[in-house]
Enzyme design. Structure first.
Site, PDB file in Angstrom:
ATOM      1  N   ASP A  49       0.872  -1.175   0.000  1.00 27.57           N
ATOM      2  CA  ASP A  49       0.000   0.000   0.000  1.00 27.57           C
ATOM      3  C   ASP A  49       0.908   1.224   0.000  1.00 27.57           C
ATOM      4  OD1 ASP A  49      -1.620   2.152   0.541  1.00 27.57           O
ATOM      5  OD2 ASP A  49      -2.631   1.251   2.255  1.00 27.57           O
ATOM      6  N   ARG A  84      -9.182  12.927  -5.321  1.00 35.55           N
ATOM      7  CA  ARG A  84      -9.377  11.945  -4.263  1.00 35.55           C
ATOM      8  C   ARG A  84      -9.866  10.647  -4.892  1.00 35.55           C
ATOM      9  NH1 ARG A  84      -9.998  14.387   0.833  1.00 35.55           N
ATOM     10  NH2 ARG A  84     -10.003  12.255   1.641  1.00 35.55           N
ATOM     11  N   THR A  86      -3.615   5.691  -3.227  1.00 37.56           N
ATOM     12  CA  THR A  86      -4.552   6.777  -3.488  1.00 37.56           C
ATOM     13  C   THR A  86      -4.001   7.569  -4.668  1.00 37.56           C
ATOM     14  OG1 THR A  86      -3.383   8.130  -1.855  1.00 37.56           O
ATOM     15  CG2 THR A  86      -5.385   7.006  -1.116  1.00 37.56           C
TER      16      THR A  86
END
Length: 414
Positions: free
Chosen positions: A195, A230, A221
């Site tokens: 991640d 976002r 992200t």
């Protein structure tokens, strides 16, 4: 009709937020300023289109145009991360992680992730999140020096024998050794899941080690250090994993993708692929190192005694005040940060003994080493006399003058 005429209440609040962002200094490590072009497409006609499924395999008609847009986003993402597969549909990093788990695990399977209190993320197995409720989660952490001890990770992995190991963090200031994590994963027969939500912008610019080819699957992200909209993404080089990821996202955990956001991701990726991006990412790290040096010169303890990336983690275990106290004092001075737990934590997660500060947003505004040195010294001044409200007001005024030279948006984007 304009927003100002249609809904003046929301219009006024939006402009208040514009004023706050322009006059203050944003130093939350997970926040950044995206491009006006990204915001432009996010507010476009694309928000009207439902497109359940994937390009050329939709459950709705009229998807010819958005198919092309999603394909552009996918191809740019693959080029950016040098991988064979990308899913650009996750609505957030947390949903991207949920999709990875759903693709590779069954309920009750074991996962090994970084402890939340040591710098990990909620979705890495924290008991309060779905990742800790659906799966049996175990944790590794950092030593008191603030660094991952890979031999201890190996020991824990051999005891737990997880099906999946998560590497990545939300408050870790050092490089992550993905190769060592893959060695450990192979030894216990686990998937390695990286991640990189916080460090993705540094990774693609060559300012942080790359999780590929070591990780079986990578999530991120698209905001934070990438400066896009976002949202979330998932990448892999494994064809079988790719099929499982697609099924896990749709129809597994999401319905119609947000096509205006996917288009914005494509725009952001175009910027990330530019030479200008490499200059920005290098400056992010340089600014963080200046911030770290000044704070340490001013006798403040940093977890791991410095930084390799975009953030620093201050420890107040040797101080009379808490992370919450520091957060409030800096907020009163126009500097937005967040309190954070630290190794050896003695306070609750709502109070904490630490503070996390990042440089991506200020770097996006054009701050360089000179400005970071000024800001770092002001931070130390405030914390040295943490109850001095008059000093906080005085510094806030000085910082507003500094900020006025680095306006990120000239007007609200409607």
């Amino acid at each position: 009709m304009s927003l100002e005429c249609f809904d003046q209440e929301v219009f006024n609040l939006t402009n208040q937020e514009l004023k706050r962002q322009c006059e203050g200094l944003e130093m939350i490590a997970s926040e950044n300023f995206t491009l006006p072009e990204v915001m432009e497409v996010m507010g476009s006609i694309l928000t009207n289109k439902y497109a359940e499924g994937y390009p050329n395999k939709r459950y709705y008609g009229g998807c010819e145009v958005v198919d092309e847009i999603e394909n552009i986003a996918i191809e740019r993402c693959k080029k950016l991360f040098k991988c064979n597969f990308a899913n650009v549909q996750p609505n957030s990093g947390s949903q991207a992680n949920q999709g990875v788990y759903a693709a590779l695990l069954n309920p009750g399977d074991k996962i090994l992730g970084m402890d939340l209190s040591h710098g990990g993320h909620l979705t890495h197995g924290a008991k309060v999140s779905s990742s800790g409720k659906i799966y049996e989660s175990f944790f590794y952490g950092v030593e008191l020096d603030g660094r991952i001890n890979y031999e201890k990770v190996r020991e824990i992995a051999h005891i737990v024998k997880p099906k999946l190991i998560v590497c990545g963090a939300s408050a870790y200031a050092r490089f992550i050794d993905f190769a060592k994590f893959r060695e450990i994963a192979d030894e216990v027969g686990a998937y390695l899941f990286a991640d990189i939500a916080h460090i993705a912008g540094l990774v693609v610019a060559g300012e942080h080690p790359d999780p590929f080819p070591h990780a079986h699957v990578v999530s991120s992200t698209t905001h934070k250090t990438l400066r896009g909209p976002r949202g979330g993404i998932i990448m892999s080089n494994d064809e079988e994993i790719a099929k499982k990821i697609n099924s896990a996202i749709f129809p597994g955990i999401q319905g119609g993708p947000l096509m205006h956001v996917i288009a914005a991701k494509a725009v952001g990726f175009k910027f990330n692929l530019s030479e200008e991006w490499k200059i920005y990412a290098k400056q992010v790290r340089s600014n963080a190192q200046v911030l770290a040096k000044v704070l340490m010169d001013r006798k403040y303890k940093l977890v791991s005694d410095g930084t390799d990336n975009h953030l620093v983690l201050m420890s107040f275990l040797d101080r009379d005040f808490s992370g919450k106290d520091a957060d409030i004092a800096l907020g009163n001075s126009g500097i937005t940060v967040n309190k954070n737990t630290v190794p050896g934590e003695i306070r609750s997660p709502f109070i904490t003994s630490g503070l996390r500060l990042g440089t991506p947003a200020l770097t996006a505004r054009g701050f360089k080493e000179k400005e970071m040195e000024i800001v770092a010294n002001y931070i130390a001044d405030i914390l040295d006399d943490i109850n001095n409200v008059n000093l906080q007001k005085e510094i806030k005024q000085k910082l507003q003058v500094l900020a006025s030279n680095f306006i990120i948006y000239e007007k609200a984007m409607f």
